[in-house]
Design an enzyme around this catalytic site. Structure first.
Site, short mmCIF file in Angstrom:
data_model
loop_
_atom_site.label_atom_id
_atom_site.label_comp_id
_atom_site.label_asym_id
_atom_site.label_seq_id
_atom_site.Cartn_x
_atom_site.Cartn_y
_atom_site.Cartn_z
N HIS A 88 0.87 -1.08 0.02
CA HIS A 88 0.16 0.01 -0.11
C HIS A 88 0.81 1.25 0.00
O HIS A 88 1.92 1.42 0.60
CB HIS A 88 -0.91 -0.10 1.19
CG HIS A 88 -1.73 -1.26 1.49
ND1 HIS A 88 -2.50 -1.65 0.50
CD2 HIS A 88 -1.62 -2.15 2.43
CE1 HIS A 88 -3.01 -2.94 0.96
NE2 HIS A 88 -2.37 -3.12 2.13
N GLU A 115 -1.55 -0.40 8.26
CA GLU A 115 -2.52 -1.43 9.14
C GLU A 115 -1.73 -2.02 10.29
O GLU A 115 -0.52 -2.06 10.11
CB GLU A 115 -3.08 -2.20 8.18
CG GLU A 115 -2.22 -3.11 7.31
CD GLU A 115 -2.64 -3.80 6.23
OE1 GLU A 115 -3.76 -4.44 6.07
OE2 GLU A 115 -2.07 -3.98 5.11
N HIS A 156 3.36 -7.51 1.91
CA HIS A 156 2.93 -8.49 2.83
C HIS A 156 1.76 -9.23 2.19
O HIS A 156 1.34 -9.07 1.20
CB HIS A 156 2.19 -7.57 4.06
CG HIS A 156 1.16 -6.72 3.63
ND1 HIS A 156 1.67 -5.48 2.99
CD2 HIS A 156 -0.08 -6.87 3.57
CE1 HIS A 156 0.31 -4.98 2.76
NE2 HIS A 156 -0.71 -5.47 3.06
N ARG A 193 -1.53 -4.96 -5.97
CA ARG A 193 -1.39 -6.37 -5.95
C ARG A 193 -0.12 -6.67 -6.75
O ARG A 193 -0.04 -6.27 -7.83
CB ARG A 193 -2.69 -7.22 -6.55
CG ARG A 193 -2.44 -8.55 -6.64
CD ARG A 193 -3.73 -9.33 -7.16
NE ARG A 193 -4.80 -9.11 -6.59
CZ ARG A 193 -5.87 -8.24 -7.42
NH1 ARG A 193 -5.68 -8.09 -8.63
NH2 ARG A 193 -7.03 -8.08 -6.89
#
Length: 251
Positions: A29, A46, A104, A124
């Site tokens: 991200h 996150e 990740h 992605r």
């Protein structure tokens, strides 16, 4: 939302349960600056909390060692990317803080509670060659991933110790400018306070309890998701349960 929520354009966090029956795609991200420039959105930082997992379940968390952009791109193209990622075996209660730019992936056989910056901006990078519903491989976002991915290994996330409080324990999980999280283990009855600074969100990950506030009582079975508005004041959780407490950080 409270005083700390005023710095956000919308509700600051997304809180999810992710039940991974198979390996999920490798992703990254962007940060806020990149996302605003190219996506008209926000970046995404996150945190993962392992609610439960099968023995031997693993996830990917950054690179094993420092990697060049050229090597990163080559590994994506020849389908060997996972060979250079840090593979971590997980256990129940583990916490992983994933700042923007961290490559990740969640592996199969684990139930994850994800607390994240409110954003759906995802690139992605690798999808194990899987085919989408349209019969074609799912789209990758290689060029943008090359722009934003941190190519040096991250230090392990700190696993903080439990602190005893009346009626149970509390353990810090992670904190950043977007959220502050802890896991509250209730053994009999625990009393907490929601100040005017921030709301609190409760996600019950195990057990069964009752929430008592000035407005009454509500059941808290496993899986419950409860928003306690800023300024609520004192509340009490009675029973035996574990819950993740999320609020807006002071940073």
């Amino acid at each position: 939302l409270g005083e700390r929520g005023k710095k956000f354009d919308f509700f600051p966090v997304l809180i999810k349960l992710i039940d991974a029956k198979k390996d999920l795609s490798v992703q990254v991200h962007p940060d806020d600056e990149y996302a605003r420039k190219y996506e008209n959105s926000y970046g995404k930082t996150e945190m993962w909390y392992v609610v439960d997992c099968e023995e031997g379940a693993r996830l990917f968390y950054g690179f094993k060692e420092k990697t060049s952009k050229e090597e990163f791109e080559k590994r994506i193209k020849d389908n060997t990317l996972t060979d250079i990622l840090r593979s971590v075996e997980v256990k129940k209660g583990d916490c992983f803080f994933i700042p923007s730019g961290t490559i990740h992936a969640i592996g199969k056989g684990m139930l994850i509670a994800e607390i994240q910056q409110n954003s759906n901006t995802t690139y992605r990078v690798y999808d194990y060659g899987r085919i989408g519903a349209d019969g074609k491989p799912r789209a990758l976002h290689v060029e943008k991933a090359l722009d934003v991915t941190t190519l040096t290994p991250l230090p392990p996330t700190i696993q903080y110790p439990e602190q005893s409080i009346p009626g149970g324990t509390i353990r810090k999980l992670a904190a950043c400018p977007y959220f502050d999280t802890a896991v509250l283990q209730v053994e009999t009855a625990v009393t907490q306070t929601v100040s005017a600074e921030s709301f609190q969100h409760l996600l019950v990950t195990e057990g069964n309890a009752v929430l008592e506030t000035a407005s009454g009582s509500d059941p808290l079975p496993m899986g419950s998701s409860v928003l306690l508005p800023a300024g609520l004041g004192t509340y009490q959780i009675k029973g035996t349960c574990a819950c993740i407490v999320t609020k807006v950080n002071a940073e």
